[in-house]
Design a protein around this motif. Sequence first.
Motif, PDB file in Angstrom:
ATOM      1  N   HIS A  59       0.847  -1.219  -0.172  1.00  0.00           N
ATOM      2  CA  HIS A  59       0.089  -0.191   0.072  1.00  0.00           C
ATOM      3  C   HIS A  59       1.182   1.180   0.028  1.00  0.00           C
ATOM      4  CE1 HIS A  59      -3.467  -2.391   0.909  1.00  0.00           C
ATOM      5  NE2 HIS A  59      -2.693  -2.995   1.825  1.00  0.00           N
ATOM      6  N   GLY A  60       0.304   2.366  -0.639  1.00  0.00           N
ATOM      7  CA  GLY A  60       1.116   3.508  -0.608  1.00  0.00           C
ATOM      8  C   GLY A  60       1.789   3.868  -1.652  1.00  0.00           C
ATOM      9  N   HIS A  61       3.123   4.334  -1.624  1.00  0.00           N
ATOM     10  CA  HIS A  61       4.036   4.601  -2.429  1.00  0.00           C
ATOM     11  C   HIS A  61       5.139   3.597  -2.577  1.00  0.00           C
ATOM     12  CE1 HIS A  61       2.807   9.197  -2.371  1.00  0.00           C
ATOM     13  NE2 HIS A  61       3.552   9.116  -3.603  1.00  0.00           N
ATOM     14  N   VAL A  62       5.641   3.292  -4.086  1.00  0.00           N
ATOM     15  CA  VAL A  62       6.339   2.377  -4.304  1.00  0.00           C
ATOM     16  C   VAL A  62       7.823   3.204  -4.652  1.00  0.00           C
ATOM     17  CG1 VAL A  62       7.251   0.788  -5.992  1.00  0.00           C
ATOM     18  CG2 VAL A  62       4.930   0.909  -5.446  1.00  0.00           C
ATOM     19  N   PHE A  63       8.628   2.971  -3.504  1.00  0.00           N
ATOM     20  CA  PHE A  63       9.807   3.758  -3.744  1.00  0.00           C
ATOM     21  C   PHE A  63      10.884   3.048  -4.497  1.00  0.00           C
ATOM     22  CE2 PHE A  63       8.093   4.726   0.635  1.00  0.00           C
ATOM     23  CZ  PHE A  63       7.766   6.039   0.392  1.00  0.00           C
ATOM     24  N   ILE A  64      11.501   3.937  -5.520  1.00  0.00           N
ATOM     25  CA  ILE A  64      12.598   3.482  -6.434  1.00  0.00           C
ATOM     26  C   ILE A  64      13.955   4.460  -5.977  1.00  0.00           C
ATOM     27  CG2 ILE A  64      13.362   3.401  -8.788  1.00  0.00           C
ATOM     28  CD1 ILE A  64      10.471   3.180  -9.538  1.00  0.00           C
ATOM     29  N   ASP A  65      14.923   3.564  -5.824  1.00  0.00           N
ATOM     30  CA  ASP A  65      16.282   4.314  -5.332  1.00  0.00           C
ATOM     31  C   ASP A  65      16.591   5.455  -6.458  1.00  0.00           C
ATOM     32  OD1 ASP A  65      16.244   3.053  -2.911  1.00  0.00           O
ATOM     33  OD2 ASP A  65      17.420   1.416  -3.738  1.00  0.00           O
ATOM     34  N   VAL A  66      16.365   5.158  -7.748  1.00  0.00           N
ATOM     35  CA  VAL A  66      16.927   6.233  -8.539  1.00  0.00           C
ATOM     36  C   VAL A  66      15.999   7.573  -8.521  1.00  0.00           C
ATOM     37  CG1 VAL A  66      16.853   6.578 -10.959  1.00  0.00           C
ATOM     38  CG2 VAL A  66      17.258   4.536 -10.208  1.00  0.00           C
ATOM     39  N   ASP A  67      14.745   7.403  -7.934  1.00  0.00           N
ATOM     40  CA  ASP A  67      13.985   8.435  -8.077  1.00  0.00           C
ATOM     41  C   ASP A  67      14.382   9.235  -6.592  1.00  0.00           C
ATOM     42  OD1 ASP A  67      12.447   8.099 -10.090  1.00  0.00           O
ATOM     43  OD2 ASP A  67      10.817   7.129  -9.180  1.00  0.00           O
ATOM     44  N   LEU A  68      14.579   8.587  -5.712  1.00  0.00           N
ATOM     45  CA  LEU A  68      14.880   9.127  -4.121  1.00  0.00           C
ATOM     46  C   LEU A  68      16.390   9.726  -4.415  1.00  0.00           C
ATOM     47  CD1 LEU A  68      13.718   6.335  -1.715  1.00  0.00           C
ATOM     48  CD2 LEU A  68      12.689   8.649  -2.145  1.00  0.00           C
ATOM     49  N   ASP A  69      17.259   9.255  -5.245  1.00  0.00           N
ATOM     50  CA  ASP A  69      18.615   9.803  -5.453  1.00  0.00           C
ATOM     51  C   ASP A  69      18.324  11.270  -5.998  1.00  0.00           C
ATOM     52  OD1 ASP A  69      19.585   7.722  -3.981  1.00  0.00           O
ATOM     53  OD2 ASP A  69      20.142   6.498  -5.825  1.00  0.00           O
ATOM     54  N   LYS A 104      -0.963  -8.625   9.010  1.00  0.00           N
ATOM     55  CA  LYS A 104       0.127  -8.286   9.715  1.00  0.00           C
ATOM     56  C   LYS A 104       0.964  -7.127   9.072  1.00  0.00           C
ATOM     57  CE  LYS A 104       3.435  -9.819  12.865  1.00  0.00           C
ATOM     58  NZ  LYS A 104       4.302 -11.018  13.514  1.00  0.00           N
ATOM     59  N   GLU A 105       1.180  -6.078   9.512  1.00  0.00           N
ATOM     60  CA  GLU A 105       2.154  -5.195   8.812  1.00  0.00           C
ATOM     61  C   GLU A 105       3.711  -5.899   9.150  1.00  0.00           C
ATOM     62  OE1 GLU A 105       2.917  -0.446   8.383  1.00  0.00           O
ATOM     63  OE2 GLU A 105       3.029  -1.277  10.197  1.00  0.00           O
ATOM     64  N   ILE A 106       4.494  -6.177   7.954  1.00  0.00           N
ATOM     65  CA  ILE A 106       5.589  -6.849   7.794  1.00  0.00           C
ATOM     66  C   ILE A 106       6.863  -5.560   7.442  1.00  0.00           C
ATOM     67  CG2 ILE A 106       4.828  -9.200   7.529  1.00  0.00           C
ATOM     68  CD1 ILE A 106       5.683  -8.887   4.856  1.00  0.00           C
ATOM     69  N   GLU A 107       6.370  -4.651   6.974  1.00  0.00           N
ATOM     70  CA  GLU A 107       7.317  -3.674   6.534  1.00  0.00           C
ATOM     71  C   GLU A 107       6.921  -2.272   6.403  1.00  0.00           C
ATOM     72  OE1 GLU A 107      10.505  -2.857   2.828  1.00  0.00           O
ATOM     73  OE2 GLU A 107       9.507  -4.631   3.078  1.00  0.00           O
ATOM     74  N   ARG A 108       7.396  -1.089   6.795  1.00  0.00           N
ATOM     75  CA  ARG A 108       6.921   0.011   6.670  1.00  0.00           C
ATOM     76  C   ARG A 108       8.160   1.014   6.367  1.00  0.00           C
ATOM     77  NH1 ARG A 108       5.132   2.602  11.862  1.00  0.00           N
ATOM     78  NH2 ARG A 108       3.675   1.004  11.888  1.00  0.00           N
ATOM     79  N   GLU A 109       7.757   1.721   5.386  1.00  0.00           N
ATOM     80  CA  GLU A 109       8.925   3.031   5.030  1.00  0.00           C
ATOM     81  C   GLU A 109       7.990   4.399   4.856  1.00  0.00           C
ATOM     82  OE1 GLU A 109      12.627   3.492   2.152  1.00  0.00           O
ATOM     83  OE2 GLU A 109      11.074   1.850   1.562  1.00  0.00           O
ATOM     84  N   VAL A 110       8.703   5.202   5.447  1.00  0.00           N
ATOM     85  CA  VAL A 110       8.507   6.730   5.500  1.00  0.00           C
ATOM     86  C   VAL A 110       9.559   7.449   4.871  1.00  0.00           C
ATOM     87  CG1 VAL A 110       7.331   8.706   6.583  1.00  0.00           C
ATOM     88  CG2 VAL A 110       6.768   6.261   7.206  1.00  0.00           C
ATOM     89  N   GLY A 167       5.880  12.719  -6.896  1.00  0.00           N
ATOM     90  CA  GLY A 167       4.528  12.682  -6.765  1.00  0.00           C
ATOM     91  C   GLY A 167       3.976  13.477  -5.670  1.00  0.00           C
ATOM     92  N   SER A 168       2.372  13.374  -5.428  1.00  0.00           N
ATOM     93  CA  SER A 168       1.797  13.952  -4.436  1.00  0.00           C
ATOM     94  C   SER A 168       2.078  13.429  -3.010  1.00  0.00           C
ATOM     95  CB  SER A 168       0.486  14.225  -4.517  1.00  0.00           C
ATOM     96  OG  SER A 168       0.103  14.814  -5.673  1.00  0.00           O
ATOM     97  N   PRO A 169       2.428  14.086  -2.038  1.00  0.00           N
ATOM     98  CA  PRO A 169       2.751  13.256  -0.724  1.00  0.00           C
ATOM     99  C   PRO A 169       1.523  12.909  -0.081  1.00  0.00           C
ATOM    100  CG  PRO A 169       2.561  15.625  -0.513  1.00  0.00           C
ATOM    101  CD  PRO A 169       2.293  15.605  -1.759  1.00  0.00           C
ATOM    102  N   ASP A 170       1.577  11.827   0.801  1.00  0.00           N
ATOM    103  CA  ASP A 170       0.628  11.073   1.353  1.00  0.00           C
ATOM    104  C   ASP A 170      -0.004  12.248   2.539  1.00  0.00           C
ATOM    105  OD1 ASP A 170       0.553   8.723   0.099  1.00  0.00           O
ATOM    106  OD2 ASP A 170       2.395   8.161   0.870  1.00  0.00           O
ATOM    107  N   TYR A 199       5.911  10.627   2.505  1.00  0.00           N
ATOM    108  CA  TYR A 199       5.552   9.481   1.564  1.00  0.00           C
ATOM    109  C   TYR A 199       5.778   8.181   2.256  1.00  0.00           C
ATOM    110  CZ  TYR A 199       6.341  13.120  -1.861  1.00  0.00           C
ATOM    111  OH  TYR A 199       6.280  14.611  -2.734  1.00  0.00           O
ATOM    112  N   ILE A 200       4.487   7.628   2.274  1.00  0.00           N
ATOM    113  CA  ILE A 200       4.466   6.290   3.317  1.00  0.00           C
ATOM    114  C   ILE A 200       4.137   5.249   2.321  1.00  0.00           C
ATOM    115  CG2 ILE A 200       3.127   5.374   4.924  1.00  0.00           C
ATOM    116  CD1 ILE A 200       2.471   8.253   5.639  1.00  0.00           C
TER     117      ILE A 200
END
Length: 166
Positions: free
Chosen positions: A36-46, A91-97, A62-65, A77-78
Amino acid sequence: MRNVKLAPVRASVPVLAALFLGVAPILGCAGQIDRHGHVFIDVDLDQIRPGMSKADVQTVLGSPDTQSAIGGDAYYYISSTMKTVAFLKPKEIEREVVAVYFDGSDHVRDVARYGKKDGIIIDYYKGETPARGKDLNFLEQMFGNMSNRQLFKDQTGAGTSGIPGI
């Protein structure tokens, strides 16, 4: 060459069927992964660098959450990964903000990444609504209302209905 005698096909069909029936229920319990939420790509974050404008950040990520204006401006961005096994609750197994912090002139000041280990698990929905007031135990619930009734008060004809307590 040696003669190799193969087992008849009829004998292996029941073995394969039993193997399949034994393994199939186990495969059904493997679980389902939902993101759920944003799919983070390291190229974009860099690409996010200090000094970029808010518009540039929205173009890349994109638009922030959600966004915050407490102690400076920030975009959040979540992303969350949930696992559901059979009929159990997810059950939540991973979360990234990813937090992008801005200075007073709306330019990127800092970018931070937070994971599940960095925060507190928040139970967004418990399935119950807390009620304000006093929690009563069983005896208080059973006998607490008796003092409000007139069953044990003076019944010498003060009432006009002839029914005690009314």
